[in-house]
Write a protein that holds these residues in place. Structure first.
Motif, PDB file in Angstrom:
ATOM      1  N   ARG A 188     -53.211   4.934  14.024  1.00  0.00           N
ATOM      2  CA  ARG A 188     -53.964   5.873  14.856  1.00  0.00           C
ATOM      3  C   ARG A 188     -53.498   5.851  16.303  1.00  0.00           C
ATOM      4  NH1 ARG A 188     -60.191   5.650  12.705  1.00  0.00           N
ATOM      5  NH2 ARG A 188     -60.346   7.415  14.128  1.00  0.00           N
ATOM      6  N   ASP A 219     -52.766   8.835   8.583  1.00  0.00           N
ATOM      7  CA  ASP A 219     -53.597   9.042   9.774  1.00  0.00           C
ATOM      8  C   ASP A 219     -54.460   7.832  10.104  1.00  0.00           C
ATOM      9  OD1 ASP A 219     -55.487   9.128   7.748  1.00  0.00           O
ATOM     10  OD2 ASP A 219     -56.117  11.194   8.124  1.00  0.00           O
ATOM     11  N   GLY A 220     -54.389   6.775   9.287  1.00  0.00           N
ATOM     12  CA  GLY A 220     -55.145   5.560   9.547  1.00  0.00           C
ATOM     13  C   GLY A 220     -56.630   5.652   9.253  1.00  0.00           C
ATOM     14  N   ARG A 221     -57.097   6.734   8.661  1.00  0.00           N
ATOM     15  CA  ARG A 221     -58.537   6.938   8.475  1.00  0.00           C
ATOM     16  C   ARG A 221     -59.064   6.382   7.157  1.00  0.00           C
ATOM     17  NH1 ARG A 221     -60.942  10.556  11.803  1.00  0.00           N
ATOM     18  NH2 ARG A 221     -62.367  11.274  10.174  1.00  0.00           N
ATOM     19  N   GLU A 254     -53.400   3.302  18.516  1.00  0.00           N
ATOM     20  CA  GLU A 254     -54.199   2.516  19.454  1.00  0.00           C
ATOM     21  C   GLU A 254     -53.443   1.337  20.047  1.00  0.00           C
ATOM     22  OE1 GLU A 254     -57.855   1.428  17.540  1.00  0.00           O
ATOM     23  OE2 GLU A 254     -58.196   3.468  16.791  1.00  0.00           O
ATOM     24  N   SER A 285     -55.051   0.374  10.446  1.00  0.00           N
ATOM     25  CA  SER A 285     -55.676   1.603  10.916  1.00  0.00           C
ATOM     26  C   SER A 285     -55.384   1.835  12.393  1.00  0.00           C
ATOM     27  CB  SER A 285     -57.188   1.545  10.679  1.00  0.00           C
ATOM     28  OG  SER A 285     -57.823   2.698  11.209  1.00  0.00           O
ATOM     29  N   THR A 303     -63.121   6.454   7.294  1.00  0.00           N
ATOM     30  CA  THR A 303     -63.768   6.870   8.532  1.00  0.00           C
ATOM     31  C   THR A 303     -64.877   7.870   8.236  1.00  0.00           C
ATOM     32  OG1 THR A 303     -61.721   6.530   9.766  1.00  0.00           O
ATOM     33  CG2 THR A 303     -63.391   7.931  10.792  1.00  0.00           C
ATOM     34  N   ARG A 335     -46.542   7.065  20.995  1.00  0.00           N
ATOM     35  CA  ARG A 335     -46.161   7.861  19.826  1.00  0.00           C
ATOM     36  C   ARG A 335     -44.709   7.630  19.412  1.00  0.00           C
ATOM     37  NH1 ARG A 335     -47.858  13.990  20.196  1.00  0.00           N
ATOM     38  NH2 ARG A 335     -49.843  12.864  20.400  1.00  0.00           N
TER      39      ARG A 335
END
Length: 390
Positions: free
Chosen positions: A302, A358-360, A304, A298, A73, A308
């Motif tokens: 994150r 964190d999926g980044r 999406e 990702s 990212t 949670r």
């Protein structure tokens, strides 16, 4: 680091072809987009290590080609490929090529199931019997004692239908035959369970075939339709599809190969691009691209796709001694970094997609052949990218 072999996390459905292929030797080529023009010396070394690992993946897997897509990212995307997509024409692997993603299908099916749980349409403590009455019975199998949670985290004890020798011979003789989910489950139920539900952990493709059936029972729609609505469309996975019994790959695509006799054999290479994936179903029929698989892991990590609480459940590995969650597993590197993702193996294709927590930062790679599991170059590739040396 957990591998496909250690996790038994592959969906390997080919039967004289559950082996490997080859023809790597061309230098890896790399294209970058969206990042700075000039790399530092450390970045150059990292890129060189990644390119070398991609070349070794193709060589060790005995496949014609290999490719990896890396996304950070804010720093752009890199695509690295080695070898060829078509041994006859010499066509190289393209970034937007479609290919079979095998057990990464499970990541999508797990996300769909957990969304239904978050909506209150099913409970993870529900038994299989509540949704599929009378289906899981016989030879010591009992759907009244198996929960959806145990299907998701691979603790049901159900026999893996892909290990059935009769089915293996059948698929070998008639690879284009269509199989229903119920027939695959019946194949598994002809065998006694490996252990009592919840007592241990063992990977079984049967679990996710059953989850696909549960999704359809709960929603009145196929698992493919639910996945498109709840996962593929929100994450913009435009190159991803559920082929059902369709044997062809969507364009653009290269070819897929395997060796007669298996991954470690020296048999003749066969083109297995056309394949009826109904024998994989909700456990492994997915077709995708490297970009889409990167966005899948990702986007999940994150938040999406899932609330949670459900994402925490997806990454809870307590039932498997830290080896498997629900459609995701952890990959622990020597530098202390833990990645999350899944791998996939199906005739003619070997795949993995992982991301940082964190999926980044993501990496997705593919081989266009049936490769043996646990390749050392896989570890080299992941550590070259996620554990850069000074």
């Amino acid at each position: 680091m957990p591998t496909a072999a250690a996790l038994a996390a592959a969906l390997c459905l080919a039967l004289p072809g559950c082996g490997a292929t080859a023809e790597a030797g061309r230098d890896a080529h790399v294209r970058a987009s969206g990042g700075p023009e000039a790399n530092t010396g450390a970045e150059d070394r990292r890129d060189g290590a990644v390119r070398a690992a991609v070349r070794r993946l193709a060589a060790q897997g005995d496949t014609p080609g290999a490719a990896a897509l890396i996304r950070r990212t804010g720093e752009g995307t890199r695509f690295v490929a080695s070898g060829v997509a078509d041994v006859r024409t010499g066509r190289r692997i393209h970034r937007d090529d479609r290919f079979r993603a095998g057990s990464l299908t499970k990541t999508v099916i797990a996300a769909v199931t957990l969304r239904l749980a978050a909506q209150g349409r099913l409970g993870l403590g529900d038994t299989v019997e509540e949704h599929l009455p009378g289906l899981v019975r016989g030879h010591g199998n009992d759907g009244r004692k198996i929960t959806l949670r145990q299907l998701l985290n691979q603790t049901s004890g159900l026999f893996d239908y892909t290990d059935d020798p009769v089915l293996a011979r059948e698929l070998s003789a008639a690879a284009d035959r269509t199989h229903t989910p119920a027939s695959l489950v019946r194949t598994a139920l002809a065998h006694r369970p490996s252990f009592a539900p919840g007592a241990e952990w063992r990977y079984s493709n049967t679990n996710y075939v059953l989850l696909g059936m549960v999704v359809q029972q709960v929603t009145g729609r196929s698992y493919a339709a639910e996945a498109r609505r709840d996962v593929l469309v929100p994450l913009r996975l435009d190159g991803t599809s559920f082929p059902g019994a369709r044997t062809i790959l969507p364009a653009p695509h290269g070819r897929a190969y395997t060796r007669d006799g298996g991954a470690s054999a020296d048999g003749a290479r066969r083109d297995v691009t056309e394949l009826n994936p109904s024998s994989a179903g909700a456990a492994g029929e997915l077709i995708s691209t490297l970009d889409d698989l990167s966005r899948l892991v990702s986007g999940l990590l994150r938040g999406e796709v899932l609330p949670r609480a459900e994402l925490r459940r997806m990454r809870n590995t307590s039932a498997s001694d830290g080896q498997y969650g629900m459609g995701l597993f952890p990959v622990r590197l020597s530098c202390g970094v833990t990645l999350w993702g899944h791998n996939g193996e199906i005739t003619g294709s070997s795949v993995m997609a992982v991301a940082t927590s964190d999926g980044r930062h993501t990496l997705a790679y593919r081989l266009n052949g049936t490769a043996r599991s646990g390749l050392p170059a896989e570890t080299s590739l992941l550590e070259a990218e996620f554990c850069p040396r000074p």
